[in-house]
Design an enzyme around this catalytic site. Structure first.
Site, mmCIF file in Angstrom:
data_model
loop_
_atom_site.group_PDB
_atom_site.id
_atom_site.type_symbol
_atom_site.label_atom_id
_atom_site.label_comp_id
_atom_site.label_asym_id
_atom_site.label_seq_id
_atom_site.Cartn_x
_atom_site.Cartn_y
_atom_site.Cartn_z
ATOM 1 N N SER A 119 0.930 -1.153 0.164
ATOM 2 C CA SER A 119 -0.036 0.051 -0.048
ATOM 3 C C SER A 119 0.771 1.298 -0.200
ATOM 4 C CB SER A 119 -0.778 0.053 1.350
ATOM 5 O OG SER A 119 -1.484 -1.048 1.401
ATOM 6 N N HIS A 142 -1.401 -2.668 -6.990
ATOM 7 C CA HIS A 142 -2.248 -2.331 -5.622
ATOM 8 C C HIS A 142 -3.626 -2.487 -5.794
ATOM 9 C CE1 HIS A 142 -3.130 0.697 -2.219
ATOM 10 N NE2 HIS A 142 -3.228 -0.545 -1.722
ATOM 11 N N GLU A 154 -4.099 -0.131 -8.763
ATOM 12 C CA GLU A 154 -2.876 1.028 -8.864
ATOM 13 C C GLU A 154 -1.755 0.475 -9.350
ATOM 14 O OE1 GLU A 154 -2.386 2.902 -4.938
ATOM 15 O OE2 GLU A 154 -2.368 4.951 -6.007
ATOM 16 N N ASN A 192 -3.239 6.188 -1.119
ATOM 17 C CA ASN A 192 -2.939 6.137 -0.186
ATOM 18 C C ASN A 192 -2.165 7.627 0.441
ATOM 19 O OD1 ASN A 192 -4.246 4.089 1.174
ATOM 20 N ND2 ASN A 192 -2.674 2.565 0.591
#
Ligand code: 3HC
Length: 287
Positions: A119, A142, A154, A192
């Site tokens: 992440s 991701h 991602e 994130n």
């Protein structure tokens, strides 16, 4: 490059979702957990998710059975020798991920792509645990929870990820019915980078007594039309996972936006890790 067999390291919340998604996408899946008991729990979660998909008429029972038949659970990483792609979804700890990648580099064939569902951690730092000739085949992939439902993947390229590796992973993701965004190898990538400060701020708001947890969630859910308020989302993602990510981002950037509030740390200390354990900010049915 043709990918037929996909390894998934970890069968927790994310690993189980990734394994399910890959099997539903017609790949043979080999999923690994640290011991038989944890593996069994992960596979049960996976089956439960497919049963939900069948109940919601997202897939037929026949397709669910076929997907299930493509999945093999293992506890020994050495059994990943036939994988063309391995997606690592272990806990957010760089040393652990580096150990896994060093082992996978040794075990898997020379053509295999090694992807991490990290992440926030550096793809280059993970790739550096493999031999120089493998590093162009290491990439970030991701996924988002719940993986079979969430549309996004991602993709993160390190400074040495090759165009060929990128194109293979992009095409595979699109073939799974996902949308792709591409991010630089920077802590938190796109999602994130923005999500973690927001979640931590929600905990800070609660800590400061600005509002009740119900009102913080209701304010965001109804005021911004989000599917979940931030504290519910924290429970959903896992407080421990969020803390791992925040700590990793803080360690690398030193940016106070990623400094975990004491309340989050204290809740994780006593195991209030969210929905997966039955209690976080809220209580859930027995898990
Ligand atoms: N397989 C396929 N489809 C499924 C399914 C499954 N196992 N389970 C549910 N679905 C479908 C449902 O049929 C429904 O489809 P429809 O809209 O066509 O009817 C859809 O998924 C939504 O499911 P539900 O009706 O059960 O539930 P909700 O409408 O309450 O949505 C939710 C649940 C999708 C989890 C929603 O609350 C949501 O989007 N929450 C936010 C999730 C989020 O932000 N995730 C990202 C977290 S961050 C992360 O993971 C990254 C990490 O690095 C931190």
């Amino acid at each position: 490059m043709a990918i037929r067999t996909v390894g998934v390291v970890g069968c927790g919340l994310m690993g189980a979702g990734i394994a399910e998604t890959m099997a539903r996408g017609q790949y043979n899946v080999i999923v690994r957990e640290i011991n038989a008991e944890v593996l069994q729990r992960g596979l049960e979660r996976l089956q439960q998710s497919m049963a939900t998909a069948v109940a919601r008429e997202k897939m037929s029972q026949w397709d669910a059975d076929a997907a299930w038949a493509r999945i093999r659970g293992i506890t020994d990483l050495e059994d990943m020798a036939e994988c063309d792609l391995v997606i690592e979804a272990a806990v957010e700890n760089l040393d652990l991920k580096r150990e896994v990648f060093a082992a996978l580099d040794r075990i898997t064939p020379a053509h295999a792509i090694l992807a991490s569902n990290t992440s926030s951690l550096s793809i280059a730092a993970i790739a550096a645990a493999t031999r120089p000739e493998r590093r162009d085949k290491v990439i970030g992939m991701h996924f988002f929870n719940p993986v079979p439902v969430m549309k996004l993947v991602e993709i993160i390229r390190s400074v040495v990820t090759s165009d060929e590796t990128f194109a293979t992973i992009r095409d595979l993701s699109v073939g799974l019915g996902k949308e792709v965004v591409v991010a630089k190898d920077y802590p938190g990538f796109i999602v994130n980078l923005l999500l973690i400060p927001y979640l931590l701020d929600a905990v800070r708001a609660l800590e400061l007594g600005i509002a009740s947890q119900e009102d913080i969630d209701k304010g965001i859910q109804l005021g911004l039309n989000h599917p979940m308020g931030p504290l519910t989302l924290l429970d959903f993602v896992g407080l421990d996972t969020t803390l791992f990510i925040a700590d990793a981002m803080f360690a690398e950037t030193g940016d106070a936006r990623y400094a975990a509030p004491p309340l989050l740390r204290r809740m994780v200390s006593v195991g209030l890790n969210g929905r997966k354990v039955g209690r976080g900010f809220y209580e859930y049915g027995k898990k």
